[in-house]
Design a protein around this motif. Sequence first.
Motif, PDB file in Angstrom:
ATOM      1  N   ASP A   1       0.812  -1.219   0.000  1.00  0.00           N
ATOM      2  CA  ASP A   1       0.000   0.000   0.000  1.00  0.00           C
ATOM      3  C   ASP A   1       0.846   1.269   0.000  1.00  0.00           C
ATOM      4  O   ASP A   1       0.311   2.356   0.235  1.00  0.00           O
ATOM      5  N   ARG A   2       2.153   1.137  -0.261  1.00  0.00           N
ATOM      6  CA  ARG A   2       3.035   2.307  -0.112  1.00  0.00           C
ATOM      7  C   ARG A   2       3.945   2.514  -1.307  1.00  0.00           C
ATOM      8  O   ARG A   2       4.243   1.595  -2.047  1.00  0.00           O
ATOM      9  N   LEU A   3       4.410   3.748  -1.431  1.00  0.00           N
ATOM     10  CA  LEU A   3       5.474   4.124  -2.357  1.00  0.00           C
ATOM     11  C   LEU A   3       6.667   4.545  -1.522  1.00  0.00           C
ATOM     12  O   LEU A   3       6.517   5.179  -0.491  1.00  0.00           O
ATOM     13  N   GLY A   4       7.843   4.237  -1.985  1.00  0.00           N
ATOM     14  CA  GLY A   4       9.038   4.637  -1.248  1.00  0.00           C
ATOM     15  C   GLY A   4      10.030   3.511  -1.190  1.00  0.00           C
ATOM     16  O   GLY A   4       9.864   2.489  -1.842  1.00  0.00           O
TER      17      GLY A   4
ATOM     18  N   GLU B   1       9.773  14.545   1.162  1.00  0.00           N
ATOM     19  CA  GLU B   1       9.925  13.806  -0.096  1.00  0.00           C
ATOM     20  C   GLU B   1       8.792  12.799  -0.250  1.00  0.00           C
ATOM     21  O   GLU B   1       8.243  12.641  -1.345  1.00  0.00           O
ATOM     22  N   ALA B   2       8.465  12.103   0.801  1.00  0.00           N
ATOM     23  CA  ALA B   2       7.364  11.137   0.753  1.00  0.00           C
ATOM     24  C   ALA B   2       6.057  11.854   0.421  1.00  0.00           C
ATOM     25  O   ALA B   2       5.230  11.331  -0.327  1.00  0.00           O
ATOM     26  N   GLY B   3       5.877  13.050   0.942  1.00  0.00           N
ATOM     27  CA  GLY B   3       4.674  13.822   0.676  1.00  0.00           C
ATOM     28  C   GLY B   3       4.534  14.243  -0.774  1.00  0.00           C
ATOM     29  O   GLY B   3       3.434  14.531  -1.240  1.00  0.00           O
ATOM     30  N   ARG B   4       5.654  14.260  -1.497  1.00  0.00           N
ATOM     31  CA  ARG B   4       5.648  14.598  -2.924  1.00  0.00           C
ATOM     32  C   ARG B   4       5.731  13.347  -3.800  1.00  0.00           C
ATOM     33  O   ARG B   4       6.016  13.431  -4.994  1.00  0.00           O
ATOM     34  N   ALA B   5       5.475  12.187  -3.239  1.00  0.00           N
ATOM     35  CA  ALA B   5       5.639  10.917  -3.960  1.00  0.00           C
ATOM     36  C   ALA B   5       4.807  10.862  -5.237  1.00  0.00           C
ATOM     37  O   ALA B   5       5.309  10.447  -6.281  1.00  0.00           O
ATOM     38  N   LEU B   6       3.558  11.258  -5.169  1.00  0.00           N
ATOM     39  CA  LEU B   6       2.709  11.166  -6.358  1.00  0.00           C
ATOM     40  C   LEU B   6       3.188  12.116  -7.447  1.00  0.00           C
ATOM     41  O   LEU B   6       3.144  11.780  -8.637  1.00  0.00           O
ATOM     42  N   GLU B   7       3.672  13.275  -7.060  1.00  0.00           N
ATOM     43  CA  GLU B   7       4.247  14.218  -8.024  1.00  0.00           C
ATOM     44  C   GLU B   7       5.501  13.613  -8.660  1.00  0.00           C
ATOM     45  O   GLU B   7       5.702  13.711  -9.873  1.00  0.00           O
TER      46      GLU B   7
ATOM     47  N   VAL C   1       6.203  10.417  -8.986  1.00  0.00           N
ATOM     48  CA  VAL C   1       5.771   9.331  -9.869  1.00  0.00           C
ATOM     49  C   VAL C   1       5.281   9.896 -11.198  1.00  0.00           C
ATOM     50  O   VAL C   1       5.627   9.395 -12.267  1.00  0.00           O
ATOM     51  N   GLN C   2       4.486  10.946 -11.143  1.00  0.00           N
ATOM     52  CA  GLN C   2       3.950  11.542 -12.363  1.00  0.00           C
ATOM     53  C   GLN C   2       5.079  12.063 -13.251  1.00  0.00           C
ATOM     54  O   GLN C   2       5.090  11.822 -14.459  1.00  0.00           O
TER      55      GLN C   2
ATOM     56  N   GLN D   1       8.485  11.405 -18.082  1.00  0.00           N
ATOM     57  CA  GLN D   1       9.821  11.292 -18.666  1.00  0.00           C
ATOM     58  C   GLN D   1       9.967   9.969 -19.415  1.00  0.00           C
ATOM     59  O   GLN D   1      10.458   9.923 -20.537  1.00  0.00           O
ATOM     60  N   TRP D   2       9.519   8.890 -18.800  1.00  0.00           N
ATOM     61  CA  TRP D   2       9.624   7.581 -19.441  1.00  0.00           C
ATOM     62  C   TRP D   2       8.749   7.510 -20.691  1.00  0.00           C
ATOM     63  O   TRP D   2       9.142   6.897 -21.689  1.00  0.00           O
ATOM     64  N   ASP D   3       7.590   8.142 -20.659  1.00  0.00           N
ATOM     65  CA  ASP D   3       6.734   8.176 -21.849  1.00  0.00           C
ATOM     66  C   ASP D   3       7.427   8.915 -22.983  1.00  0.00           C
ATOM     67  O   ASP D   3       7.386   8.472 -24.141  1.00  0.00           O
ATOM     68  N   ARG D   4       8.084  10.044 -22.669  1.00  0.00           N
ATOM     69  CA  ARG D   4       8.829  10.785 -23.690  1.00  0.00           C
ATOM     70  C   ARG D   4       9.951   9.918 -24.261  1.00  0.00           C
ATOM     71  O   ARG D   4      10.180   9.900 -25.473  1.00  0.00           O
ATOM     72  N   GLU D   5      10.655   9.215 -23.390  1.00  0.00           N
ATOM     73  CA  GLU D   5      11.744   8.351 -23.853  1.00  0.00           C
ATOM     74  C   GLU D   5      11.211   7.207 -24.700  1.00  0.00           C
ATOM     75  O   GLU D   5      11.841   6.839 -25.703  1.00  0.00           O
ATOM     76  N   ASP D   6      10.080   6.651 -24.318  1.00  0.00           N
ATOM     77  CA  ASP D   6       9.472   5.589 -25.123  1.00  0.00           C
ATOM     78  C   ASP D   6       9.138   6.096 -26.525  1.00  0.00           C
ATOM     79  O   ASP D   6       9.392   5.415 -27.514  1.00  0.00           O
TER      80      ASP D   6
END
Length: 71
Positions: free
Chosen positions: A27-30, A37-43, A45-46, A51-56
């Motif tokens: 149930d966690r990210l990290g 930093e944990a509070g900005r986790a969703l940002e 991830v986005q 970035q990965w989509d651009r690279e793809d």
Amino acid sequence: MTDEQNQWYWCLKHNAAEPWDGCRAEDRLGPYATRDEAGRALETVQKRNEQWDREDEEYGDDPDAPSVTGA
């Protein structure tokens, strides 16, 4: 206190930063170094996903393209 105990996580269940002894890993990210930093986790991830989509798009199916695995 171990290094693990100093880490923070973003709980997807509670939408909150939690210390290492919070909710289960599924149930966690990290981990993140700080509560902020944990509070900005969703940002984070986005931004990584974008970035990965651009690279793809840039590299397509090129087998010689740089890998982002583990980034």
